[in-house]
Structure formats: C-alpha cells, structure tokens
Design a protein around this motif. Structure first.
Motif, mmCIF file in Angstrom:
data_model
loop_
_atom_site.group_PDB
_atom_site.id
_atom_site.type_symbol
_atom_site.label_atom_id
_atom_site.label_comp_id
_atom_site.label_asym_id
_atom_site.label_seq_id
_atom_site.Cartn_x
_atom_site.Cartn_y
_atom_site.Cartn_z
ATOM 1 N N ILE A 51 0.891 -1.289 -0.079
ATOM 2 C CA ILE A 51 -0.217 0.054 -0.060
ATOM 3 C C ILE A 51 0.856 1.210 0.034
ATOM 4 N N ALA A 52 2.043 1.273 0.833
ATOM 5 C CA ALA A 52 2.666 2.284 0.954
ATOM 6 C C ALA A 52 3.647 2.598 -0.589
ATOM 7 N N GLU A 53 3.632 1.523 -1.287
ATOM 8 C CA GLU A 53 4.246 1.690 -2.564
ATOM 9 C C GLU A 53 3.380 2.228 -3.644
ATOM 10 N N GLU A 54 2.136 2.005 -3.436
ATOM 11 C CA GLU A 54 1.078 2.652 -4.401
ATOM 12 C C GLU A 54 0.948 3.966 -4.055
ATOM 13 N N ALA A 55 0.784 4.389 -2.599
ATOM 14 C CA ALA A 55 0.555 5.473 -2.164
ATOM 15 C C ALA A 55 1.493 6.651 -2.315
ATOM 16 N N GLN A 56 2.764 6.092 -2.457
ATOM 17 C CA GLN A 56 3.975 7.160 -2.499
ATOM 18 C C GLN A 56 3.820 7.768 -3.820
ATOM 19 N N TRP A 57 3.134 7.261 -4.877
ATOM 20 C CA TRP A 57 3.151 8.015 -6.043
ATOM 21 C C TRP A 57 2.167 8.858 -6.378
ATOM 22 N N THR A 58 1.258 8.948 -5.478
ATOM 23 C CA THR A 58 -0.143 9.749 -5.457
ATOM 24 C C THR A 58 0.415 11.080 -5.043
ATOM 25 N N THR A 59 1.175 11.419 -4.160
ATOM 26 C CA THR A 59 1.683 12.712 -3.623
ATOM 27 C C THR A 59 2.964 12.597 -3.483
ATOM 28 N N GLY A 60 3.724 13.985 -3.483
ATOM 29 C CA GLY A 60 4.943 14.213 -3.274
ATOM 30 C C GLY A 60 5.641 14.295 -1.788
ATOM 31 N N GLN A 61 4.371 14.325 -0.992
ATOM 32 C CA GLN A 61 4.627 14.531 0.477
ATOM 33 C C GLN A 61 5.447 13.250 0.955
ATOM 34 N N LEU A 62 6.155 13.429 1.654
ATOM 35 C CA LEU A 62 6.958 12.420 2.402
ATOM 36 C C LEU A 62 6.097 11.804 3.324
ATOM 37 N N TYR A 63 5.338 12.452 4.163
ATOM 38 C CA TYR A 63 4.584 11.835 5.218
ATOM 39 C C TYR A 63 3.099 11.409 4.582
ATOM 40 N N LEU A 64 2.906 9.975 4.585
ATOM 41 C CA LEU A 64 1.771 9.499 4.003
ATOM 42 C C LEU A 64 0.606 9.241 4.955
ATOM 43 N N LYS A 65 0.733 9.683 6.040
ATOM 44 C CA LYS A 65 -0.303 9.601 7.189
ATOM 45 C C LYS A 65 -0.713 8.007 7.457
ATOM 46 N N ALA A 66 -1.922 7.753 8.001
ATOM 47 C CA ALA A 66 -1.977 6.368 8.374
ATOM 48 C C ALA A 66 -2.701 5.603 7.058
ATOM 49 N N ILE A 67 -2.001 4.599 6.527
ATOM 50 C CA ILE A 67 -2.254 4.054 5.071
ATOM 51 C C ILE A 67 -3.051 2.517 5.335
ATOM 52 N N ASP A 68 -2.510 2.067 6.522
ATOM 53 C CA ASP A 68 -3.286 0.777 6.751
ATOM 54 C C ASP A 68 -3.778 0.436 8.038
ATOM 55 N N LYS A 69 -4.820 -0.507 8.251
ATOM 56 C CA LYS A 69 -5.481 -0.941 9.552
ATOM 57 C C LYS A 69 -5.881 -2.189 9.407
ATOM 58 N N PHE A 70 -5.300 -2.680 10.552
ATOM 59 C CA PHE A 70 -5.513 -4.356 10.650
ATOM 60 C C PHE A 70 -6.283 -4.652 12.100
ATOM 61 N N PHE A 71 -7.172 -4.792 12.161
ATOM 62 C CA PHE A 71 -8.073 -4.785 13.469
ATOM 63 C C PHE A 71 -7.720 -3.769 14.485
ATOM 64 N N ASN A 72 -7.068 -3.946 15.402
ATOM 65 C CA ASN A 72 -6.683 -2.806 16.264
ATOM 66 C C ASN A 72 -5.161 -2.359 15.935
ATOM 67 N N ASN A 73 -4.858 -2.509 14.727
ATOM 68 C CA ASN A 73 -3.446 -2.059 14.571
ATOM 69 C C ASN A 73 -3.573 -0.896 13.454
ATOM 70 N N TYR A 74 -2.942 0.218 13.654
ATOM 71 C CA TYR A 74 -2.935 1.377 12.528
ATOM 72 C C TYR A 74 -1.418 1.482 12.118
ATOM 73 N N VAL A 75 -1.130 1.580 10.879
ATOM 74 C CA VAL A 75 0.150 1.937 10.171
ATOM 75 C C VAL A 75 0.253 3.347 9.613
ATOM 76 N N SER A 76 1.166 3.883 10.158
ATOM 77 C CA SER A 76 1.663 5.360 9.613
ATOM 78 C C SER A 76 2.859 5.367 9.008
ATOM 79 N N CYS A 77 2.892 5.689 7.629
ATOM 80 C CA CYS A 77 4.082 5.856 6.856
ATOM 81 C C CYS A 77 4.671 7.036 6.667
ATOM 82 N N PHE A 78 6.015 6.959 6.217
ATOM 83 C CA PHE A 78 6.871 8.083 5.732
ATOM 84 C C PHE A 78 7.866 7.636 4.704
ATOM 85 N N VAL A 79 7.903 8.182 3.609
ATOM 86 C CA VAL A 79 8.673 7.813 2.566
ATOM 87 C C VAL A 79 9.935 8.830 2.466
ATOM 88 N N THR A 80 11.075 8.426 2.541
ATOM 89 C CA THR A 80 12.289 9.564 2.147
ATOM 90 C C THR A 80 12.483 9.655 0.781
#
Lengths: 168, 219
Positions: A51-80
């Motif tokens: 999901i991170a690799e898809e999201a990284q091409w939709t915006t030039g921002q480094l911080y992609l915010k919360a990209i994924d959720k698995f039950f009670n787990n949230y994943v935030s991503c930042f691409v350099t």
C-alpha cells in the motif's frame, strides 16, 4: 498505546526496529503488546508495504499518514527521498487490556493514545517521523554507511527513543 | 591489540561490543545538517583530489569505457546520499519527492548542481530523436571537474565528467527512477565553438520508469 517502529530499505529489508509505548498522559514508555500477538507486528508492518508503494506515487509529500489498518493496529508511513520507508504501527489499548489496567483507558479516551486517526495524532506522528528522518540522514552521511545497511548505532537508537518520548 | 588500544587512550570510553565514542562525546548525530554557507571547498584542492581519483581509477583498467565505468561507480554512492541531504535542506513546505521525470531533472539541474558546483546546469533537454523517448540530456557548458584536465589525443573518447554522471545516476536510482547516465564531450567539434568543454550528460531511463510515467499521467 504501544508502538512498533521500523525502517525498511529499498529491497524491503529491515534496517532498524524499535518498540516503545506512549509517554503522554503518564505513560511509562513501555510497549504493551500482548505476548501472543506481538510477533505479528512485523508481519502487519511489512504487509502494508504494498500500500505504501502505491500511495507514494499519488503525492510528493514525504508523510503519507495512516495508510493501513489491521483490526486494532494502525500503520503510518513516511517515505524518504531515497525510497526508504519509515513505518510506525500503533496499537491503542484494546478494551480487554484497558479493563485490566483499571481507569487508565477511560482517562485517555481523548488523548493521542486512544484515537489513532485524529488530526492531533497525525501531527504527532509527523513530528516523530521528521525527527527520525533528520537523524537517519545523519546516519547516511557517515562515509562508512552504504545504502540498505542495517543501522546499529546505539546513539541513533537513543535518538529515536527520545523522539518517541517527545511526541508520542 | 585490544589491550594496547585501551591503554593508548585513557580518556576514551569503551562500551560493550567494541564500539568507541569520541572523547568529546560528539558523534555524527550531534552535528547539524544545515551548514551550507561556509562549507565551500577550494577548487585547487578539489582538482588535486580529483586527479588522484582519476589516476586511481586508471590503474588496472583495460580501456576507456572501463575507466569511465570506474569513475561512474565512484560517483554513484554520492548521488544516493545527496538526494536525502538536499531534500531535508529544503524548506518544509517545498519538501516533496520528485514524482515525474521533469521534476527529478529539475531537481538535479537546480539543487544538485547548485550544491556541487555553486551554479545551475546550463540546460535540460529531451532527446529530439523520436525513437529514444527515454533519453534526456543535462548540459553543462564547462564542467568544474574537467577544468584542469587535458585529455591526450589517443584517449579523445574519455570524459572524466563520468564521475558527475555517476552522481546523477545515483540520484536517479535513489529516487526510484533507475537510469544509465553517461558523459559525452560535444564541444570543440568545429572551430569557433564557444564552449570547447561542453559536456552532455545523457540520462537513459529504464523502460519501467516510462511505463509508470504513462500510468501516472493518465490517473
């Protein structure tokens, strides 16, 4: 709230990982992952790489915010700029664990810890990532560091832990 | 050996795992990333260092292509590292990753050249040949690295700016735009040319880059 932070290299190889808990609202900075799901953290984190690799091409921002959720787990991503991914898994106290911990979960209901998708949490995670990024670039500046090498420096680890204490 | 090491430096802190901290306690993490004003290097010392790098690369090579390859390899990691450094030095609101080829080449022409040589590159062009839409050219009228290099006649193919081409290639590869970059001398072909050292950096992107570019353009 418990956090699991990992830096993933360009070959989907982990470069660094760190586990910590919230220090806000009187938290002691210790991770409270339950013993029988703790080993899943790495899987959950890595499974969000697609999901991170898809999201990284939709915006030039480094911080992609919360990209994924698995039950009670949230994943935030930042691409350099160099396509290194910083992933942070946050797990709010789940109801059963909250009951065991007594009143703490009700007291935290409006804090960063309890609400992983609120703007305040997004901002806190962003600040955390930015501070880690600065230290990551410093690590990269070392002439002995090559791309995709594991980061072993205890100073780097201390800096990441300090950023965690400061913002999360 | 270990005993001698610790005895020699009584002030040095020794931690487990054999890692040693500097005596003043300052590591690379204590140094600021923004110190671009006073960090200019004299061209004389750079030229001296670069001549040694070329001489080193020239040892044990079989031909000019091999030599250029070695110079390219020397520059590649510099490009990979510059990418992150220059991006973090940008002001926060313009801190964005390049998402398309134009943005990337603009970043190289502006930021990378400014950082390395104190000025921008002269031109960026797309290949006019319709058969090679994957080729772009960055043009520098007089590359700093070639300022004191006179190439012997029998090696006229050689352009030591292959080192800079390696840096550019590192930046492209790091930003997930894999490419091959080569340096070519184009000036001085005919007499009266204004820039005898004019160098073209030919950036040839891998097919997957163009594929992605087309997909992103649609969406």
């Amino acid at each position: 709230m418990s956090y699991y932070f990992a830096i993933i290299g360009t070959q989907d190889n982990p470069l660094f990982e760190h586990e910590f808990g919230t220090s806000k609202q009187g938290g002691d900075g210790q991770a409270r992952f339950s013993e029988h799901t703790r080993h899943l953290n790495q899987f959950i984190l890595h499974s969000s790489l697609d999901i991170a690799e898809e999201a990284q091409w939709t915006t030039g921002q480094l911080y992609l915010k919360a990209i994924d959720k698995f039950f009670n787990n949230y994943v935030s991503c930042f691409v350099t700029a160099g396509n290194i991914k910083f992933l942070l898994l946050h797990q709010p106290l789940n109801p059963t664990a909250g009951a065991a911990a007594g009143t703490s979960s009700t007291r935290n209901s409006t804090s960063i810890a309890a609400n992983p998708t609120s703007p305040q949490t997004e901002e806190a995670v962003k600040n955390f990532f930015n501070e880690v990024y600065e230290n990551y670039v410093k690590a990269v500046m070392s002439p002995f560091y090559k791309l995709n090498m594991e980061i072993k420096s205890p100073v780097f680890r201390a800096r990441v832990a300090a950023a965690g204490r400061k913002y999360l | 050996m270990a005993h001698m090491g610790t005895a020699g430096k009584p002030g040095g802190k020794e931690s487990g795992g054999g890692l040693r901290y500097p005596t003043n306690g300052k590591t690379i993490y204590h140094r600021p990333l923004n110190r671009s004003r006073t960090s200019e290097l004299s061209q004389a010392s750079f030229a001296y260092l670069f001549s040694e790098m070329v001489a080193y690369a020239q040892k044990r090579v079989t031909g000019i292509q091999d030599l250029e390859k070695r110079l390219n390899v020397q520059g590649h990691p510099i490009g990979l590292k510059l990418l992150d450094l220059l991006l973090i030095r940008e002001p926060a609101r313009t801190q964005t990753r390049p998402l398309n080829i134009i943005a990337l080449l603009h970043f190289i022409k502006g930021n990378v050249w400014q950082h390395l040589f104190g000025r921008q590159a002269n031109e960026v062009q797309r290949s006019s040949n319709a058969e090679t839409p994957d080729e772009y050219m960055i043009i520098d009228n007089e590359p700093v690295v070639n300022a004191y290099i006179s190439v012997p006649r029998e090696m006229s193919q050689l352009n030591c700016a292959a080192f800079v081409a390696g840096i550019v290639e590192g930046v492209c590869d790091g930003a997930a735009f894999p490419a091959r970059v080569t340096a070519h001398t184009v000036g001085g072909k005919e007499d009266g040319e204004m820039w005898p050292g004019k160098t073209v950096f030919l950036v040839k992107f891998q097919p997957e880059v163009l594929e992605r570019e087309a997909l992103l353009g649609k969406g």
